[in-house]
Design an enzyme around this catalytic site. Structure first.
Site, PDB file in Angstrom:
ATOM      1  N   CYS A  28       0.833  -1.210   0.000  1.00 36.56           N
ATOM      2  CA  CYS A  28       0.000   0.000   0.000  1.00 36.56           C
ATOM      3  C   CYS A  28       0.868   1.260   0.000  1.00 36.56           C
ATOM      4  CB  CYS A  28      -0.962  -0.001   1.181  1.00 36.56           C
ATOM      5  SG  CYS A  28      -0.157  -0.122   2.760  1.00 36.56           S
ATOM      6  N   ASN A  29       2.152   1.137   0.317  1.00 36.08           N
ATOM      7  CA  ASN A  29       3.021   2.317   0.378  1.00 36.08           C
ATOM      8  C   ASN A  29       3.963   2.492  -0.804  1.00 36.08           C
ATOM      9  OD1 ASN A  29       2.116   3.515   2.690  1.00 36.08           O
ATOM     10  ND2 ASN A  29       3.424   2.303   4.032  1.00 36.08           N
ATOM     11  N   SER A  63      10.487   2.834   5.292  1.00 36.41           N
ATOM     12  CA  SER A  63       9.044   2.619   5.483  1.00 36.41           C
ATOM     13  C   SER A  63       8.351   3.889   5.960  1.00 36.41           C
ATOM     14  CB  SER A  63       8.804   1.515   6.514  1.00 36.41           C
ATOM     15  OG  SER A  63       9.326   0.301   6.042  1.00 36.41           O
ATOM     16  N   ASP A 119       9.120  -0.581  10.167  1.00 38.60           N
ATOM     17  CA  ASP A 119       8.021  -1.483   9.814  1.00 38.60           C
ATOM     18  C   ASP A 119       8.590  -2.591   8.924  1.00 38.60           C
ATOM     19  OD1 ASP A 119       5.776  -2.750   9.019  1.00 38.60           O
ATOM     20  OD2 ASP A 119       4.795  -1.027   8.119  1.00 38.60           O
ATOM     21  N   PHE A 120       8.609  -3.811   9.448  1.00 35.57           N
ATOM     22  CA  PHE A 120       9.256  -4.911   8.721  1.00 35.57           C
ATOM     23  C   PHE A 120       8.308  -5.696   7.815  1.00 35.57           C
ATOM     24  CE2 PHE A 120      12.575  -4.395  11.995  1.00 35.57           C
ATOM     25  CZ  PHE A 120      13.684  -4.374  11.167  1.00 35.57           C
TER      26      PHE A 120
END
Length: 418
Positions: free
Chosen positions: A58-59, A113, A118-119
């Site tokens: 989504c990013n 991220s 955020d993994f």
């Protein structure tokens, strides 16, 4: 900059767009699902592109691959999505060779991220590599690179606190609800869709609000029942969506559609309604904002919610970067060796042949010739000569391709391909 060649004229590129310059709407246009990724890989194969990795979250949406020109990759992406080349160029980035390698390390270790540390992205890289391998588009370079990024990610997780504390988008959405809605335990919450962020939001809501008034709706009822079962939530049919929205105080939309699933016509409410759209592309029509009593908040706004956890995470960036640098250097070392090892080995073979011929000749010619001593001296000289060549090829100032060609010409080397 040297070529990380698979074929002589190809360079390694990373092309893509992310939350940094592209808003949710633009990112939505360029998002890729699994069939689209498979289609890009098979098209690339037909074009002679050797090695390609595609990731879409989504990013961000990114392609990593070998091409003569980055436009080949950009064209592949734009042809497979709703976005145009012009739109892409406005928000895109293109990295080449060393920079492309550095970029994938930053992305895969959570340093790039939207929420630091955020993994989630590492599983996308693993999935992307799995798809590439399935389509025979994962060459040894990509395999080694992905494994190195995974290794760096693991080490950062284990050796730093870069991902400590809860700051996921799901947590941010719950924090937003808790900060903006009074008496949450008595509110009716409707979750529409069972996307990952929606499921996590649901879990967090149950934890933080002791709320039993949560209803779940999904196009496929089984999926909704699957999620609801874990948290003892109510499940309603997709056909009940409109009437359930009417009852809701909070609507969380976590569908994964390419077009809005919640329109203005669907929303009818006489009391305040908070809508959180956790989908990319947006799954709630913007015109819903025109309705009285309705507050619409999208994922992008939620991601801006930072707290002390993020400030604390920033302290671990230098340590994470040091780990990345070490793993990246090991990868580059492997890459260099892999590139010129065949030529250095062929050169060593050639010099050894010369040595053997010369020692045979001198043994016959000179009485009492000490063959053992001659072998020792010759071997040391050969070692020094090949080391000299290897150091030359490792130098940043050198065009490795031209040098390799020249060495092969001068020594008339025959390379034995495996």
């Amino acid at each position: 900059m040297r070529n990380y060649h698979i074929s002589k004229h190809n360079s390694f590129y990373a092309i893509g767009l992310s939350y940094k310059k592209a808003d949710a709407e633009v990112r939505g246009k360029f998002s890729l699902d699994v069939p689209a990724i498979d289609h890009i890989l098979s098209k690339a194969k037909g074009m002679g592109i050797d090695g390609l990795l595609a990731i879409s979250t989504c990013n961000r949406t990114e392609l990593y691959g070998f091409a003569q020109h980055p436009y080949q990759l950009i064209k592949l992406l734009c042809e497979e999505t709703k976005g145009t080349v012009e739109e892409f160029q406005e928000v895109a980035y293109v990295y080449k060779n060393h920079d492309a390698i550095s970029h994938i390390f930053k992305v895969g270790t959570g340093l790039d991220s939207q929420i630091l540390g955020d993994f989630e992205i590492i599983s996308q890289i693993k999935q992307g590599f799995y798809r590439a391998k399935k389509q025979e588009m994962a060459n040894p370079f990509l395999e080694r690179l992905c494994n190195s990024v995974i290794q760096a990610s693991k080490r950062i997780k284990n050796e730093t606190e870069l991902s400590s504390g809860a700051t996921s988008v799901a947590f941010a959405s719950v924090k937003y609800i808790l900060d903006n809605v009074d008496d949450i335990s008595n509110k009716n919450i409707l979750l529409f869709g069972t996307g990952k962020i929606g499921r996590n939001t649901c879990e967090n809501l149950v934890k933080h609000s002791n709320n039993s008034h949560i209803t779940l709706i999904n196009r496929t009822r089984e999926k909704a029942e699957d999620v609801a079962g874990k948290f003892q939530l109510t499940v309603k049919d997709y056909g009940d969506l409109q009437s359930e929205i009417r009852k809701a105080d909070i609507l969380v939309v976590a569908t994964g559609a390419q077009l809005p699933t919640v329109s203005k016509a669907l929303v009818y409410t006489k009391k305040p309604l908070l809508i959180l759209d956790l989908s990319v592309p947006k799954n709630v029509s913007d015109d819903v904002k025109e309705l009285e009593n309705v507050t619409l908040v999208h994922l992008d706004q939620l991601s801006q919610i930072t707290d002390e956890t993020l400030a604390k995470r920033k302290e671990f960036i230098p340590k994470a970067e040091a780990i990345i640098e070490k793993v990246r250097k090991d990868f580059l070392k492997w890459l260099e060796t892999r590139k010129f090892a065949p030529v250095i080995n062929a050169l060593k073979d050639k010099l050894n042949t010369m040595k053997t011929e010369e020692i045979d000749f001198q043994t016959k010619k000179i009485e009492g010739f000490d063959q053992i001593q001659a072998e020792i001296i010759s071997d040391r000289i050969i070692q020094k000569i090949t080391k000299q060549f290897a150091n030359h090829l490792k130098s940043n100032e050198v065009d490795t391709e031209d040098s390799l060609e020249l060495i092969q010409k001068v020594f008339q080397l025959e390379l034995h391909s495996k």
